[in-house]
Design a protein around this motif. Structure first.
Motif, PDB file in Angstrom:
ATOM      1  N   THR A  51      39.751 -27.574 -13.156  1.00 29.90           N
ATOM      2  CA  THR A  51      39.803 -26.273 -13.642  1.00 29.90           C
ATOM      3  C   THR A  51      41.007 -25.267 -13.245  1.00 29.90           C
ATOM      4  O   THR A  51      40.858 -25.400 -11.864  1.00 29.90           O
ATOM      5  CB  THR A  51      38.402 -25.313 -13.833  1.00 29.90           C
ATOM      6  OG1 THR A  51      37.521 -26.151 -14.551  1.00 29.90           O
ATOM      7  CG2 THR A  51      38.521 -24.173 -14.534  1.00 29.90           C
ATOM      8  N   GLY A  52      41.954 -24.973 -14.003  1.00 27.78           N
ATOM      9  CA  GLY A  52      42.836 -24.167 -13.294  1.00 27.78           C
ATOM     10  C   GLY A  52      44.067 -25.007 -12.809  1.00 27.78           C
ATOM     11  O   GLY A  52      45.035 -24.537 -12.251  1.00 27.78           O
ATOM     12  N   SER A  53      44.107 -26.536 -13.085  1.00 24.78           N
ATOM     13  CA  SER A  53      45.175 -27.233 -12.629  1.00 24.78           C
ATOM     14  C   SER A  53      46.316 -27.386 -13.410  1.00 24.78           C
ATOM     15  O   SER A  53      47.365 -27.716 -13.038  1.00 24.78           O
ATOM     16  CB  SER A  53      44.671 -28.792 -12.304  1.00 24.78           C
ATOM     17  OG  SER A  53      43.868 -29.259 -13.508  1.00 24.78           O
ATOM     18  N   GLY A  54      46.093 -26.918 -14.769  1.00 28.30           N
ATOM     19  CA  GLY A  54      47.159 -26.774 -15.732  1.00 28.30           C
ATOM     20  C   GLY A  54      47.140 -27.369 -16.939  1.00 28.30           C
ATOM     21  O   GLY A  54      48.504 -27.680 -17.399  1.00 28.30           O
ATOM     22  N   LYS A  55      46.083 -28.000 -17.290  1.00 25.69           N
ATOM     23  CA  LYS A  55      45.837 -28.677 -18.562  1.00 25.69           C
ATOM     24  C   LYS A  55      46.426 -27.902 -19.761  1.00 25.69           C
ATOM     25  O   LYS A  55      47.121 -28.475 -20.489  1.00 25.69           O
ATOM     26  CB  LYS A  55      44.506 -29.440 -18.771  1.00 25.69           C
ATOM     27  CG  LYS A  55      44.068 -30.113 -17.414  1.00 25.69           C
ATOM     28  CD  LYS A  55      42.576 -30.690 -17.682  1.00 25.69           C
ATOM     29  CE  LYS A  55      41.685 -29.545 -17.822  1.00 25.69           C
ATOM     30  NZ  LYS A  55      41.431 -28.920 -16.607  1.00 25.69           N
ATOM     31  N   SER A  56      45.913 -26.570 -19.870  1.00 25.44           N
ATOM     32  CA  SER A  56      46.365 -25.880 -21.115  1.00 25.44           C
ATOM     33  C   SER A  56      47.530 -25.449 -21.061  1.00 25.44           C
ATOM     34  O   SER A  56      48.160 -25.041 -21.873  1.00 25.44           O
ATOM     35  CB  SER A  56      45.109 -24.646 -21.143  1.00 25.44           C
ATOM     36  OG  SER A  56      43.771 -25.122 -21.183  1.00 25.44           O
ATOM     37  N   THR A  57      48.092 -25.274 -19.835  1.00 26.81           N
ATOM     38  CA  THR A  57      49.319 -24.697 -19.654  1.00 26.81           C
ATOM     39  C   THR A  57      50.356 -25.739 -20.314  1.00 26.81           C
ATOM     40  O   THR A  57      51.476 -25.204 -20.784  1.00 26.81           O
ATOM     41  CB  THR A  57      49.685 -24.524 -18.263  1.00 26.81           C
ATOM     42  OG1 THR A  57      49.041 -23.773 -17.515  1.00 26.81           O
ATOM     43  CG2 THR A  57      51.215 -24.010 -17.916  1.00 26.81           C
ATOM     44  N   ILE A  58      50.078 -27.046 -20.272  1.00 23.30           N
ATOM     45  CA  ILE A  58      51.131 -27.952 -21.260  1.00 23.30           C
ATOM     46  C   ILE A  58      51.208 -27.377 -22.479  1.00 23.30           C
ATOM     47  O   ILE A  58      52.125 -27.462 -23.114  1.00 23.30           O
ATOM     48  CB  ILE A  58      50.502 -29.384 -21.050  1.00 23.30           C
ATOM     49  CG1 ILE A  58      50.536 -29.718 -19.228  1.00 23.30           C
ATOM     50  CG2 ILE A  58      51.338 -30.050 -21.569  1.00 23.30           C
ATOM     51  CD1 ILE A  58      49.763 -30.980 -18.900  1.00 23.30           C
ATOM     52  N   LEU A  59      49.816 -26.992 -22.990  1.00 21.51           N
ATOM     53  CA  LEU A  59      49.800 -26.805 -24.530  1.00 21.51           C
ATOM     54  C   LEU A  59      50.593 -25.465 -24.781  1.00 21.51           C
ATOM     55  O   LEU A  59      51.279 -25.329 -25.878  1.00 21.51           O
ATOM     56  CB  LEU A  59      48.156 -26.454 -25.230  1.00 21.51           C
ATOM     57  CG  LEU A  59      47.398 -27.759 -24.648  1.00 21.51           C
ATOM     58  CD1 LEU A  59      45.966 -27.467 -25.424  1.00 21.51           C
ATOM     59  CD2 LEU A  59      47.960 -29.133 -25.330  1.00 21.51           C
ATOM     60  N   ASP A  60      50.292 -24.322 -23.945  1.00 21.68           N
ATOM     61  CA  ASP A  60      50.977 -23.125 -23.940  1.00 21.68           C
ATOM     62  C   ASP A  60      52.595 -23.540 -23.837  1.00 21.68           C
ATOM     63  O   ASP A  60      53.273 -22.716 -24.730  1.00 21.68           O
ATOM     64  CB  ASP A  60      50.743 -22.404 -22.701  1.00 21.68           C
ATOM     65  CG  ASP A  60      49.248 -21.932 -22.987  1.00 21.68           C
ATOM     66  OD1 ASP A  60      48.711 -21.527 -23.937  1.00 21.68           O
ATOM     67  OD2 ASP A  60      48.594 -21.565 -21.987  1.00 21.68           O
ATOM     68  N   ALA A  61      53.033 -24.423 -23.011  1.00 23.66           N
ATOM     69  CA  ALA A  61      54.459 -24.697 -22.785  1.00 23.66           C
ATOM     70  C   ALA A  61      55.136 -25.037 -24.121  1.00 23.66           C
ATOM     71  O   ALA A  61      56.084 -24.822 -24.799  1.00 23.66           O
ATOM     72  CB  ALA A  61      54.662 -25.546 -21.735  1.00 23.66           C
ATOM     73  N   VAL A  62      54.377 -25.933 -24.886  1.00 24.42           N
ATOM     74  CA  VAL A  62      55.002 -26.612 -25.934  1.00 24.42           C
ATOM     75  C   VAL A  62      54.967 -25.592 -27.251  1.00 24.42           C
ATOM     76  O   VAL A  62      55.959 -25.351 -27.754  1.00 24.42           O
ATOM     77  CB  VAL A  62      54.035 -27.712 -26.303  1.00 24.42           C
ATOM     78  CG1 VAL A  62      54.596 -28.176 -27.848  1.00 24.42           C
ATOM     79  CG2 VAL A  62      54.014 -29.083 -25.540  1.00 24.42           C
ATOM     80  N   CYS A  63      53.898 -24.718 -27.164  1.00 26.36           N
ATOM     81  CA  CYS A  63      53.817 -23.647 -28.161  1.00 26.36           C
ATOM     82  C   CYS A  63      55.028 -22.557 -27.882  1.00 26.36           C
ATOM     83  O   CYS A  63      55.535 -22.003 -28.815  1.00 26.36           O
ATOM     84  CB  CYS A  63      52.638 -23.208 -28.256  1.00 26.36           C
ATOM     85  SG  CYS A  63      51.345 -24.231 -29.035  1.00 26.36           S
ATOM     86  N   LEU A  64      55.225 -22.293 -26.562  1.00 25.57           N
ATOM     87  CA  LEU A  64      56.164 -21.271 -26.323  1.00 25.57           C
ATOM     88  C   LEU A  64      57.522 -21.667 -26.350  1.00 25.57           C
ATOM     89  O   LEU A  64      58.349 -21.032 -27.138  1.00 25.57           O
ATOM     90  CB  LEU A  64      55.966 -20.841 -24.697  1.00 25.57           C
ATOM     91  CG  LEU A  64      54.843 -19.861 -24.249  1.00 25.57           C
ATOM     92  CD1 LEU A  64      54.831 -19.811 -22.679  1.00 25.57           C
ATOM     93  CD2 LEU A  64      55.427 -18.544 -24.741  1.00 25.57           C
ATOM     94  N   ALA A  65      58.007 -23.027 -26.089  1.00 27.19           N
ATOM     95  CA  ALA A  65      59.339 -23.561 -26.493  1.00 27.19           C
ATOM     96  C   ALA A  65      59.643 -23.507 -27.935  1.00 27.19           C
ATOM     97  O   ALA A  65      60.656 -23.175 -28.397  1.00 27.19           O
ATOM     98  CB  ALA A  65      59.354 -24.936 -26.092  1.00 27.19           C
ATOM     99  N   LEU A  66      58.528 -23.843 -28.576  1.00 25.91           N
ATOM    100  CA  LEU A  66      58.866 -24.056 -30.089  1.00 25.91           C
ATOM    101  C   LEU A  66      58.707 -22.616 -31.137  1.00 25.91           C
ATOM    102  O   LEU A  66      59.340 -22.353 -32.002  1.00 25.91           O
ATOM    103  CB  LEU A  66      57.729 -24.985 -30.993  1.00 25.91           C
ATOM    104  CG  LEU A  66      57.878 -26.491 -30.245  1.00 25.91           C
ATOM    105  CD1 LEU A  66      57.078 -27.378 -30.809  1.00 25.91           C
ATOM    106  CD2 LEU A  66      59.190 -27.021 -30.493  1.00 25.91           C
ATOM    107  N   TYR A  67      57.665 -21.860 -30.561  1.00 29.83           N
ATOM    108  CA  TYR A  67      57.452 -20.832 -31.476  1.00 29.83           C
ATOM    109  C   TYR A  67      57.326 -19.474 -30.607  1.00 29.83           C
ATOM    110  O   TYR A  67      57.348 -18.472 -31.293  1.00 29.83           O
ATOM    111  CB  TYR A  67      55.883 -20.916 -31.975  1.00 29.83           C
ATOM    112  CG  TYR A  67      55.895 -22.072 -32.899  1.00 29.83           C
ATOM    113  CD1 TYR A  67      56.363 -21.982 -34.243  1.00 29.83           C
ATOM    114  CD2 TYR A  67      55.172 -23.243 -32.503  1.00 29.83           C
ATOM    115  CE1 TYR A  67      56.315 -22.983 -35.039  1.00 29.83           C
ATOM    116  CE2 TYR A  67      54.939 -24.358 -33.318  1.00 29.83           C
ATOM    117  CZ  TYR A  67      55.560 -24.152 -34.722  1.00 29.83           C
ATOM    118  OH  TYR A  67      55.374 -25.120 -35.544  1.00 29.83           O
TER     119      TYR A  67
END
Length: 334
Positions: free
Chosen positions: A39-55
């Motif tokens: 928990t807190g290692s950055g799994k969800s951050t990968i999803l956030d990064a994809v959505c940030l770059a695209l949208y």
């Protein structure tokens, strides 16, 4: 679209630059893989990064109603970010961050989308978004051309006014559709499951490419409604004429018209059913193609494993050939 590379820099719990390259091994040949970690290692951050770059939006913050993920200390008490501001993803103690995605779009071109923000002195800068189309010449050299994106960074609280029309057309899905189908954030699978029938139909049409059938079916339905209205008008005229005792010639004319409309109505009904059958057939074909691709990949992996085991089989065959004399050989040598 198909993701080719994700690059993250100082996002949430991820320090420095982190790269996920889907075109390099072992991900290149992987049919299925998972992202695991504490928990807190950055799994969800990968999803956030994809959505940030695209949208320019991140599932972690979109619609948030309370603060405080990674910035318990604000850089400026006079500038407090709203809970749903994606700039909250900037890692504490750093001055700049970015999310970048390279992807293959539905038009066949490769693109590089980038979202970034920073802190100038003690104030957050406005998020910056860029989109580049990647071209490859005959010599294999790559070049990039910037593509205009409609809509910029944060426009007002909640990001309700962010306009991604340019990217939406390239990707084929808007932010809501993307996060309900392609990139499901943690605990967000229910968004698709709980969507009403109308929203699900729109999403599935975009995923299977069957919008054309729906458009044609809608047009036929409009023709059908027009024919039905004309039929009812003629039918009412027949009733009125009958009351007023029309001549046989006029009544026959009306009956002929009624018969023509009946035939047209039946033809439209048959065409509508045919289109519905074709739409179902196409959806089934898409599902079978996906299943076939998966089985083909498995067959390829099995063939490669069998090829790698060929030396072992050859060695076992040679051992079987010398087995009858192996005991005699050992007896005479020992």
């Amino acid at each position: 679209m198909k993701l080719l590379k994700v690059i993250m820099y100082n996002l949430a719990s991820l320090e420095g630059e982190q790269v996920i390259d889907f075109e390099s091994e072992p991900l290149r040949s992987a049919d299925l893989f998972s992202i695991v970690g504490e928990t807190g290692s950055g799994k969800s951050t990968i999803l956030d990064a994809v959505c940030l770059a695209l949208y320019g939006l991140a599932p972690r913050f979109y619609g948030a109603d309370n603060f405080d993920y990674y910035h318990t200390e604000r850089p400026n008490n006079d500038q407090v970010l709203d809970p749903d501001d994606p700039r909250n993803i900037l890692r504490k103690g750093t001055k700049e961050c970015f999310a970048e995605v390279v992807f293959l779009a539905r038009d066949g071109f490769r693109y590089r989308a980038r979202w970034s923000c920073s802190i100038a002195r003690i104030n957050y800068t406005r998020p910056e978004r860029r989109l580049y189309r990647i071209a490859v010449d005959e010599a294999g050299r790559t070049s990039e051309k910037e593509v205009e994106i409609t809509g910029g960074g944060r426009q007002k609280r909640g990001h309700k006014n962010i306009n991604n029309e340019g990217l939406d057309r390239i990707i084929g899905l808007d932010y809501g559709q993307f996060t309900r189908t392609v990139m499901l954030a943690q605990n967000s699978f229910a968004n698709f499951v709980k969507a009403d029938d109308k929203d699900k139909a729109v999403l599935l049409e975009k995923l299977t490419g069957t919008e054309l059938y729906t458009a044609v079916a809608r047009k036929i339905y409009e023709f059908y409604k027009e024919a039905e209205a004309a039929y009812n008008e003629v039918f009412n005229q027949v009733k009125a004429f009958a009351v007023h005792q029309l001549s046989d010639e006029k009544l026959a004319e009306v009956e002929t018209r009624k018969g023509e409309l009946d035939a047209s109505f039946r033809t439209l009904q048959a065409e509508l059913q045919k289109l519905k059958d074709q739409q179902k057939w196409y959806a089934d074909l898409c599902a079978l193609e996906v299943a076939f691709a998966g089985e083909e990949a498995k067959w390829k992996q099995a063939s490669e494993k069998a090829q790698n085991l060929q030396p072992v089989r050859d060695e076992l065959r040679m051992l079987d050939e010398v087995a009858p004399v192996r005991d005699v050989y050992h007896y005479h040598n020992f």
